[in-house]
Design a protein around this motif. Structure first.
Motif, PDB file in Angstrom:
ATOM      1  N   ASN A  42       0.828  -1.204   0.000  1.00 38.95           N
ATOM      2  CA  ASN A  42       0.000   0.000   0.000  1.00 38.95           C
ATOM      3  C   ASN A  42       0.863   1.255   0.000  1.00 38.95           C
ATOM      4  O   ASN A  42       1.871   1.321   0.697  1.00 38.95           O
ATOM      5  CB  ASN A  42      -0.933   0.023   1.214  1.00 38.95           C
ATOM      6  CG  ASN A  42      -1.785  -1.214   1.294  1.00 38.95           C
ATOM      7  OD1 ASN A  42      -1.276  -2.292   1.558  1.00 38.95           O
ATOM      8  ND2 ASN A  42      -3.062  -1.067   1.051  1.00 38.95           N
ATOM      9  N   GLN A  43       0.433   2.251  -0.757  1.00 43.77           N
ATOM     10  CA  GLN A  43       1.086   3.556  -0.784  1.00 43.77           C
ATOM     11  C   GLN A  43       0.214   4.504   0.042  1.00 43.77           C
ATOM     12  O   GLN A  43      -0.887   4.857  -0.387  1.00 43.77           O
ATOM     13  CB  GLN A  43       1.226   4.062  -2.217  1.00 43.77           C
ATOM     14  CG  GLN A  43       2.100   3.180  -3.088  1.00 43.77           C
ATOM     15  CD  GLN A  43       3.533   3.122  -2.590  1.00 43.77           C
ATOM     16  OE1 GLN A  43       4.152   4.142  -2.351  1.00 43.77           O
ATOM     17  NE2 GLN A  43       4.058   1.918  -2.442  1.00 43.77           N
ATOM     18  N   PHE A  44       0.682   4.884   1.195  1.00 40.06           N
ATOM     19  CA  PHE A  44      -0.108   5.739   2.080  1.00 40.06           C
ATOM     20  C   PHE A  44      -0.097   7.173   1.567  1.00 40.06           C
ATOM     21  O   PHE A  44       0.956   7.703   1.201  1.00 40.06           O
ATOM     22  CB  PHE A  44       0.406   5.639   3.514  1.00 40.06           C
ATOM     23  CG  PHE A  44       0.228   4.265   4.093  1.00 40.06           C
ATOM     24  CD1 PHE A  44      -1.036   3.789   4.403  1.00 40.06           C
ATOM     25  CD2 PHE A  44       1.317   3.439   4.302  1.00 40.06           C
ATOM     26  CE1 PHE A  44      -1.219   2.516   4.919  1.00 40.06           C
ATOM     27  CE2 PHE A  44       1.156   2.162   4.824  1.00 40.06           C
ATOM     28  CZ  PHE A  44      -0.116   1.703   5.125  1.00 40.06           C
ATOM     29  N   VAL A  45      -1.288   7.800   1.540  1.00 37.92           N
ATOM     30  CA  VAL A  45      -1.438   9.142   0.974  1.00 37.92           C
ATOM     31  C   VAL A  45      -1.962  10.166   1.975  1.00 37.92           C
ATOM     32  O   VAL A  45      -1.989  11.356   1.683  1.00 37.92           O
ATOM     33  CB  VAL A  45      -2.376   9.125  -0.258  1.00 37.92           C
ATOM     34  CG1 VAL A  45      -1.798   8.248  -1.364  1.00 37.92           C
ATOM     35  CG2 VAL A  45      -3.785   8.677   0.119  1.00 37.92           C
ATOM     36  N   GLN A  46      -2.408   9.710   3.138  1.00 38.90           N
ATOM     37  CA  GLN A  46      -2.995  10.637   4.107  1.00 38.90           C
ATOM     38  C   GLN A  46      -2.737  10.118   5.516  1.00 38.90           C
ATOM     39  O   GLN A  46      -2.896   8.936   5.784  1.00 38.90           O
ATOM     40  CB  GLN A  46      -4.506  10.740   3.859  1.00 38.90           C
ATOM     41  CG  GLN A  46      -5.243  11.671   4.785  1.00 38.90           C
ATOM     42  CD  GLN A  46      -6.725  11.801   4.380  1.00 38.90           C
ATOM     43  OE1 GLN A  46      -7.055  11.853   3.214  1.00 38.90           O
ATOM     44  NE2 GLN A  46      -7.588  11.866   5.361  1.00 38.90           N
ATOM     45  N   ASP A  47      -2.314  11.009   6.411  1.00 35.53           N
ATOM     46  CA  ASP A  47      -2.189  10.696   7.836  1.00 35.53           C
ATOM     47  C   ASP A  47      -3.293  11.433   8.580  1.00 35.53           C
ATOM     48  O   ASP A  47      -3.509  12.625   8.352  1.00 35.53           O
ATOM     49  CB  ASP A  47      -0.842  11.162   8.396  1.00 35.53           C
ATOM     50  CG  ASP A  47       0.306  10.243   8.034  1.00 35.53           C
ATOM     51  OD1 ASP A  47       0.081   9.227   7.353  1.00 35.53           O
ATOM     52  OD2 ASP A  47       1.437  10.548   8.436  1.00 35.53           O
ATOM     53  N   ASN A  48      -3.969  10.729   9.473  1.00 35.51           N
ATOM     54  CA  ASN A  48      -5.004  11.331  10.321  1.00 35.51           C
ATOM     55  C   ASN A  48      -4.574  11.185  11.772  1.00 35.51           C
ATOM     56  O   ASN A  48      -4.035  10.147  12.159  1.00 35.51           O
ATOM     57  CB  ASN A  48      -6.348  10.626  10.125  1.00 35.51           C
ATOM     58  CG  ASN A  48      -6.848  10.738   8.701  1.00 35.51           C
ATOM     59  OD1 ASN A  48      -6.647  11.736   8.035  1.00 35.51           O
ATOM     60  ND2 ASN A  48      -7.487   9.689   8.229  1.00 35.51           N
ATOM     61  N   GLN A  49      -4.822  12.205  12.560  1.00 36.66           N
ATOM     62  CA  GLN A  49      -4.466  12.174  13.974  1.00 36.66           C
ATOM     63  C   GLN A  49      -5.647  12.672  14.789  1.00 36.66           C
ATOM     64  O   GLN A  49      -6.291  13.649  14.431  1.00 36.66           O
ATOM     65  CB  GLN A  49      -3.234  13.046  14.227  1.00 36.66           C
ATOM     66  CG  GLN A  49      -2.694  12.927  15.631  1.00 36.66           C
ATOM     67  CD  GLN A  49      -1.326  13.562  15.777  1.00 36.66           C
ATOM     68  OE1 GLN A  49      -0.597  13.741  14.807  1.00 36.66           O
ATOM     69  NE2 GLN A  49      -0.968  13.903  17.002  1.00 36.66           N
ATOM     70  N   SER A  50      -5.919  11.973  15.893  1.00 38.81           N
ATOM     71  CA  SER A  50      -6.996  12.404  16.784  1.00 38.81           C
ATOM     72  C   SER A  50      -6.498  12.384  18.225  1.00 38.81           C
ATOM     73  O   SER A  50      -5.570  11.653  18.563  1.00 38.81           O
ATOM     74  CB  SER A  50      -8.222  11.494  16.650  1.00 38.81           C
ATOM     75  OG  SER A  50      -7.941  10.196  17.142  1.00 38.81           O
ATOM     76  N   ARG A  51      -7.134  13.201  19.031  1.00 36.03           N
ATOM     77  CA  ARG A  51      -6.875  13.243  20.469  1.00 36.03           C
ATOM     78  C   ARG A  51      -8.226  13.060  21.132  1.00 36.03           C
ATOM     79  O   ARG A  51      -9.191  13.753  20.787  1.00 36.03           O
ATOM     80  CB  ARG A  51      -6.248  14.570  20.860  1.00 36.03           C
ATOM     81  CG  ARG A  51      -5.954  14.700  22.352  1.00 36.03           C
ATOM     82  CD  ARG A  51      -5.313  16.079  22.623  1.00 36.03           C
ATOM     83  NE  ARG A  51      -5.168  16.321  24.029  1.00 36.03           N
ATOM     84  CZ  ARG A  51      -4.093  16.033  24.754  1.00 36.03           C
ATOM     85  NH1 ARG A  51      -3.050  15.473  24.172  1.00 36.03           N
ATOM     86  NH2 ARG A  51      -4.038  16.302  26.035  1.00 36.03           N
ATOM     87  N   SER A  52      -8.292  12.132  22.071  1.00 37.19           N
ATOM     88  CA  SER A  52      -9.563  11.819  22.725  1.00 37.19           C
ATOM     89  C   SER A  52      -9.326  11.539  24.197  1.00 37.19           C
ATOM     90  O   SER A  52      -8.231  11.136  24.602  1.00 37.19           O
ATOM     91  CB  SER A  52     -10.206  10.582  22.087  1.00 37.19           C
ATOM     92  OG  SER A  52     -10.358  10.744  20.693  1.00 37.19           O
ATOM     93  N   THR A  53     -10.375  11.717  24.983  1.00 36.96           N
ATOM     94  CA  THR A  53     -10.307  11.465  26.417  1.00 36.96           C
ATOM     95  C   THR A  53     -10.841  10.069  26.739  1.00 36.96           C
ATOM     96  O   THR A  53     -11.461   9.404  25.898  1.00 36.96           O
ATOM     97  CB  THR A  53     -11.109  12.517  27.192  1.00 36.96           C
ATOM     98  OG1 THR A  53     -12.463  12.484  26.742  1.00 36.96           O
ATOM     99  CG2 THR A  53     -10.534  13.906  26.977  1.00 36.96           C
ATOM    100  N   TYR A  54     -10.624   9.662  27.987  1.00 33.82           N
ATOM    101  CA  TYR A  54     -11.053   8.335  28.441  1.00 33.82           C
ATOM    102  C   TYR A  54     -12.532   8.110  28.118  1.00 33.82           C
ATOM    103  O   TYR A  54     -13.372   8.988  28.318  1.00 33.82           O
ATOM    104  CB  TYR A  54     -10.849   8.189  29.952  1.00 33.82           C
ATOM    105  CG  TYR A  54     -11.437   6.890  30.473  1.00 33.82           C
ATOM    106  CD1 TYR A  54     -10.763   5.698  30.281  1.00 33.82           C
ATOM    107  CD2 TYR A  54     -12.676   6.870  31.097  1.00 33.82           C
ATOM    108  CE1 TYR A  54     -11.300   4.497  30.724  1.00 33.82           C
ATOM    109  CE2 TYR A  54     -13.227   5.673  31.537  1.00 33.82           C
ATOM    110  CZ  TYR A  54     -12.530   4.498  31.349  1.00 33.82           C
ATOM    111  OH  TYR A  54     -13.086   3.304  31.767  1.00 33.82           O
TER     112      TYR A  54
END
Length: 186
Positions: A42-54
């Motif tokens: 696979n050729q990765f084209v997008q990075d996603n990042q999230s921040r979440s609480t417990y």
């Protein structure tokens, strides 16, 4: 090889080689040559990042053609329970749920090929999650499955009274009624 079979074809856990010393640590989170050696081209084209609480539960999400996504998921900080559901019709593991703790401490990653629904719950006070995608996000291609479908019986390791789920995710259909064009290719 730093890959661990999960019992579901194509779904792999990546355990990088970590070099620790008095300064901290170093590891290659992604190396195209190493992944290619495991058959992941696979050729990765997008990075996603999230921040979440417990207690946050995100998912179960996937995209359909022409924006079907494979993903490589890891926790940058904190700890999550990462969940994958095989939704490939005809697969010997169709409907099977796989879950694994991904954390800042264990540095494990989950490679999720196309044909899987994905979600996670946050087990630590806060968690930051990064996932690489081999296709761009498309709202029109976005679909999902309700996180608490009794047919899947997923233990998110979060008490129900502490679960935080978006209104959007609460409106997702159950597994039996989800949009599912995926076919197992063997």
């Amino acid at each position: 090889m730093p890959f661990i079979e999960t019992g579901i074809q194509g779904l792999l856990v990546f355990e990088p080689v970590v070099f620790d010393d008095s300064r901290g640590f170093f590891y290659e989170a992604y190396n195209q040559k190493i992944f290619g050696g495991a058959g992941i081209e696979n050729q990765f084209v997008q990075d996603n990042q999230s921040r979440s609480t417990y207690g946050v539960i995100r998912g179960l999400h996937y995209q359909v053609a022409p924006f079907v996504q494979a993903k490589l998921i890891r926790a940058l900080s904190g700890s999550i329970l990462d969940v994958a559901v095989d939704i490939r019709k005809g697969s010997p593991t169709f409907g099977k749920v796989f879950s694994i703790e991904l954390s800042e401490a264990n540095k494990k990653q989950l490679f999720l090929p196309a044909g899987f629904a994905h979600g996670f719950s946050v087990l630590s006070e806060v968690a930051e999650v990064l996932y690489k995608c081999d296709q761009f996000y498309s709202k029109a291609s976005e679909h999902g499955i309700i996180y608490n479908d009794p047919a899947l019986n997923i233990d998110w390791q979060v008490p129900l009274d502490k679960a935080i789920v978006s209104d959007k995710d609460l409106m997702l259909p159950d597994f039996a009624h989800c949009v599912n064009p995926f076919e197992y290719k063997g």
